[in-house]
Write an enzyme that holds these catalytic residues in place. Structure first.
Site, PDB file in Angstrom:
ATOM      1  N   ARG A 169       0.754  -1.193  -0.019  1.00 44.66           N
ATOM      2  CA  ARG A 169      -0.019  -0.082   0.021  1.00 44.66           C
ATOM      3  C   ARG A 169       0.733   1.353  -0.008  1.00 44.66           C
ATOM      4  O   ARG A 169       0.352   2.563   0.623  1.00 44.66           O
ATOM      5  CB  ARG A 169      -0.879   0.108   1.333  1.00 44.66           C
ATOM      6  CG  ARG A 169      -1.887  -1.306   1.053  1.00 44.66           C
ATOM      7  CD  ARG A 169      -2.953  -0.979   0.125  1.00 44.66           C
ATOM      8  NE  ARG A 169      -3.896  -2.453   0.036  1.00 44.66           N
ATOM      9  CZ  ARG A 169      -3.345  -3.468  -0.690  1.00 44.66           C
ATOM     10  NH1 ARG A 169      -2.150  -3.340  -1.456  1.00 44.66           N
ATOM     11  NH2 ARG A 169      -4.114  -4.464  -0.472  1.00 44.66           N
ATOM     12  N   GLU A 182      -4.293   2.929   7.243  1.00 45.13           N
ATOM     13  CA  GLU A 182      -4.021   2.952   5.461  1.00 45.13           C
ATOM     14  C   GLU A 182      -4.664   4.177   4.742  1.00 45.13           C
ATOM     15  O   GLU A 182      -4.116   4.492   3.902  1.00 45.13           O
ATOM     16  CB  GLU A 182      -4.709   1.686   5.110  1.00 45.13           C
ATOM     17  CG  GLU A 182      -4.763   1.482   3.517  1.00 45.13           C
ATOM     18  CD  GLU A 182      -5.333   0.062   3.147  1.00 45.13           C
ATOM     19  OE1 GLU A 182      -5.206  -0.900   3.800  1.00 45.13           O
ATOM     20  OE2 GLU A 182      -6.016  -0.026   1.972  1.00 45.13           O
ATOM     21  N   SER A 184     -10.701  -0.286   3.687  1.00 43.08           N
ATOM     22  CA  SER A 184     -10.142  -0.699   4.788  1.00 43.08           C
ATOM     23  C   SER A 184      -9.285   0.494   5.548  1.00 43.08           C
ATOM     24  O   SER A 184      -8.693   1.300   4.838  1.00 43.08           O
ATOM     25  CB  SER A 184      -8.938  -1.699   4.475  1.00 43.08           C
ATOM     26  OG  SER A 184      -9.778  -2.859   4.086  1.00 43.08           O
TER      27      SER A 184
HETATM   28  C1  LIG Z   1     -15.570   0.260  -0.770  1.00 41.89           C
HETATM   29  C2  LIG Z   1     -13.878   0.484  -1.020  1.00 41.89           C
HETATM   30  C3  LIG Z   1     -13.283  -0.923  -1.106  1.00 41.89           C
HETATM   31  C4  LIG Z   1     -11.949  -0.652  -1.231  1.00 41.89           C
HETATM   32  N1  LIG Z   1     -11.289  -1.790  -1.560  1.00 41.89           N
HETATM   33  C5  LIG Z   1      -9.710  -1.642  -1.874  1.00 41.89           C
HETATM   34  C6  LIG Z   1      -9.062  -2.863  -1.727  1.00 41.89           C
HETATM   35  O1  LIG Z   1      -9.563  -3.926  -2.099  1.00 41.89           O
HETATM   36  N2  LIG Z   1      -7.601  -2.720  -2.404  1.00 41.89           N
HETATM   37  C7  LIG Z   1      -7.039  -1.501  -2.069  1.00 41.89           C
HETATM   38  O2  LIG Z   1      -5.782  -1.508  -2.245  1.00 41.89           O
HETATM   39  N3  LIG Z   1      -7.616  -0.162  -1.782  1.00 41.89           N
HETATM   40  C8  LIG Z   1      -8.952  -0.394  -1.592  1.00 41.89           C
HETATM   41  N4  LIG Z   1      -9.968   0.726  -1.309  1.00 41.89           N
HETATM   42  C9  LIG Z   1      -9.233   1.898  -1.071  1.00 41.89           C
HETATM   43  C10 LIG Z   1      -8.933   3.077  -2.468  1.00 41.89           C
HETATM   44  O3  LIG Z   1     -10.254   2.761  -3.400  1.00 41.89           O
HETATM   45  C11 LIG Z   1      -7.864   2.740  -3.112  1.00 41.89           C
HETATM   46  O4  LIG Z   1      -6.620   2.858  -2.442  1.00 41.89           O
HETATM   47  C12 LIG Z   1      -7.806   3.656  -4.500  1.00 41.89           C
HETATM   48  O5  LIG Z   1      -6.596   3.064  -5.176  1.00 41.89           O
HETATM   49  C13 LIG Z   1      -7.480   5.062  -4.111  1.00 41.89           C
HETATM   50  O6  LIG Z   1      -7.723   5.609  -5.363  1.00 41.89           O
HETATM   51  P1  LIG Z   1      -8.242   7.066  -5.257  1.00 41.89           P
HETATM   52  O7  LIG Z   1      -8.302   7.607  -6.799  1.00 41.89           O
HETATM   53  O8  LIG Z   1      -9.504   7.195  -4.803  1.00 41.89           O
HETATM   54  O9  LIG Z   1      -7.034   7.849  -4.432  1.00 41.89           O
HETATM   55  P2  LIG Z   1      -7.603   9.143  -3.611  1.00 41.89           P
HETATM   56  O10 LIG Z   1      -8.242   8.577  -2.495  1.00 41.89           O
HETATM   57  O11 LIG Z   1      -8.115  10.426  -4.192  1.00 41.89           O
HETATM   58  O12 LIG Z   1      -6.064   9.702  -3.049  1.00 41.89           O
HETATM   59  C14 LIG Z   1      -5.075   8.556  -2.184  1.00 41.89           C
HETATM   60  C15 LIG Z   1      -3.816   8.905  -2.256  1.00 41.89           C
HETATM   61  O13 LIG Z   1      -3.269   8.885  -3.489  1.00 41.89           O
HETATM   62  C16 LIG Z   1      -2.728  10.463  -3.939  1.00 41.89           C
HETATM   63  N5  LIG Z   1      -2.978  10.464  -5.365  1.00 41.89           N
HETATM   64  C17 LIG Z   1      -4.107  10.343  -5.902  1.00 41.89           C
HETATM   65  N6  LIG Z   1      -4.186  10.650  -7.420  1.00 41.89           N
HETATM   66  C18 LIG Z   1      -2.672  10.978  -7.406  1.00 41.89           C
HETATM   67  C19 LIG Z   1      -1.914  11.162  -8.445  1.00 41.89           C
HETATM   68  N7  LIG Z   1      -2.498  11.419  -9.949  1.00 41.89           N
HETATM   69  N8  LIG Z   1      -0.495  11.346  -8.380  1.00 41.89           N
HETATM   70  C20 LIG Z   1       0.036  11.265  -7.253  1.00 41.89           C
HETATM   71  N9  LIG Z   1      -0.557  10.918  -6.029  1.00 41.89           N
HETATM   72  C21 LIG Z   1      -2.090  10.764  -6.209  1.00 41.89           C
HETATM   73  C22 LIG Z   1      -3.483  11.093  -2.890  1.00 41.89           C
HETATM   74  O14 LIG Z   1      -2.660  12.385  -2.818  1.00 41.89           O
HETATM   75  C23 LIG Z   1      -3.594  10.347  -1.670  1.00 41.89           C
HETATM   76  O15 LIG Z   1      -2.394  10.640  -0.823  1.00 41.89           O
HETATM   77  C24 LIG Z   1     -11.180   0.633  -1.187  1.00 41.89           C
HETATM   78  C25 LIG Z   1     -12.042   1.757  -1.027  1.00 41.89           C
HETATM   79  C26 LIG Z   1     -13.372   1.765  -0.878  1.00 41.89           C
HETATM   80  C27 LIG Z   1     -14.249   2.683  -0.478  1.00 41.89           C
END
Ligand SMILES: Cc1cc2nc3c(=O)[nH]c(=O)nc-3n(C[C@H](O)[C@H](O)[C@H](O)COP(=O)(O)OP(=O)(O)OC[C@H]3O[C@@H](n4cnc5c(N)ncnc54)[C@H](O)[C@@H]3O)c2cc1C
Length: 299
Positions: free
Chosen positions: A173, A292, A222
């Site tokens: 992660r 996380e 999570s």
């Molecule tokens: C219902 C649910 C289930 C989930 N299941 C999983 C799972 O099974 N496995 C898992 O790993 N995660 C899971 N997640 C967590 C999440 O969806 C992932 O971590 C996802 O990849 C985050 O992407 P995001 O675009 O929403 O990032 P954001 O939440 O918008 O940002 C997360 C981080 O990434 C950085 N970031 C975002 N975009 C960029 C970019 N372009 N360049 C540099 N940094 C950037 C942000 O600054 C922040 O620090 C889940 C979430 C939910 C709500």
């Protein structure tokens, strides 16, 4: 401030929001306002925005789908750059796809499976963007972004630069990125497989996810990382915190590593509940849980 607004507005053609509530942009539906909320529609706009913010000395954060974010109730001073306008993708030869940072992961997984490209099908149902998934090294079912990322283009003030997967030093992660850069585009390499088999696997994963994670309210997946050799949800349960609540949020009865907002919850409630869980788990097991979810902004 006015001239900064004008400069940003000129580049973004009106897509500059002031005091935008971040609860509109996080899956937890909490978070105070961002001074500036910027939505570039191209990589050129993204680099231009970073140059303007850099010259003005304005701090910034980048967000994708906000599905792994806890923004505090005081919001974010400075700018928040939302990647949702960067959604182009294209197929390259040799099982490769290039995808911009704001492309929803669900689109990437659906399209890659249809092409017979295996590597991310186990991540089906994760609600993030490609950029957020790289930054978090998102993973599920034995696959993670690190397994397919070959290289990427990082946006910086006025310019872009390549960044290799090795430089990312992917770990559980996490991924190492320079603090003043944003993932603009990612090049991914897949393994050939049968499109129908991949689509069936995706369908299975979605059913499994709905059964295990259908927690019935806004959440961020999570909350705590799994400590080595342990599962965070089991530790939360052992500490007696399943169902614990604080203000408008509670630990899910269905999945003890999820905190669900009943619609009235605030970031402060989530932070307090997270701390109570950490203390309870520490007292019961001697293990310190690590967040996380990424925590941003002011109290
Ligand atoms: C219902 C649910 C289930 C989930 N299941 C999983 C799972 O099974 N496995 C898992 O790993 N995660 C899971 N997640 C967590 C999440 O969806 C992932 O971590 C996802 O990849 C985050 O992407 P995001 O675009 O929403 O990032 P954001 O939440 O918008 O940002 C997360 C981080 O990434 C950085 N970031 C975002 N975009 C960029 C970019 N372009 N360049 C540099 N940094 C950037 C942000 O600054 C922040 O620090 C889940 C979430 C939910 C709500």
């Amino acid at each position: 401030m006015d001239s900064l607004f004008e400069k940003l507005n000129l580049v973004l053609k009106g897509r500059v929001l002031i005091d935008e509530p971040l609860m509109r942009h996080t899956t937890w539906r909490v978070g105070g306002p961002a001074d500036f909320f910027l939505v570039p529609q191209s990589r050129r706009e993204l680099s231009a925005v970073l140059a303007i913010l850099g010259e003005a000395g304005v701090p910034w954060e980048v967000i994708g789908a906000g599905s792994n974010l806890l923004v505090r109730d005081g919001g974010i001073r400075g700018a928040v750059i939302h990647t949702g306008g960067l959604r182009r993708w294209s197929r390259r030869g040799d099982g490769r796809i290039r995808a911009e940072a704001g492309l929803p992961l669900t689109t990437l997984i659906r399209e890659s499976a249809a092409l017979g490209f295996s590597g991310l099908e186990m991540l089906a149902g994760i609600p993030g963007t490609v950029g957020g998934a790289v930054a978090m090294n998102a993973g599920a079912g034995g696959q993670e972004m690190a397994g397919v990322v070959e290289e990427m283009i990082l946006a910086g003030p006025g310019a872009e630069e390549p960044w290799s997967a090795a430089e990312c030093a992917f770990a559980y992660r996490s991924c190492t990125l320079p603090a003043d850069r944003i993932v603009a585009e990612v090049s991914l390499r897949f393994t050939p497989d049968d499109p129908e088999a991949l689509q069936e696997e995706i369908a299975r994963r979605l059913i499994h996810r709905r059964a295990a994670q259908g927690v019935g309210g806004p959440n961020a997946g999570s909350v705590f990382k799994n400590p080595p050799g342990e599962q965070a949800w089991k530790l939360v349960e052992r500490a007696g915190m399943r169902g614990a609540s604080q203000g408008g949020v509670r630990v899910s009865e269905k999945h003890a590593n999820f905190i669900v907002n009943d619609g009235r919850g605030r970031a402060g409630d989530i932070l307090t509940l997270m701390e109570k869980i950490r203390q309870a788990v520490l007292a019961k097991t001697g293990i310190e849980l690590e967040s996380e979810v990424r925590i941003l902004g002011e109290e």
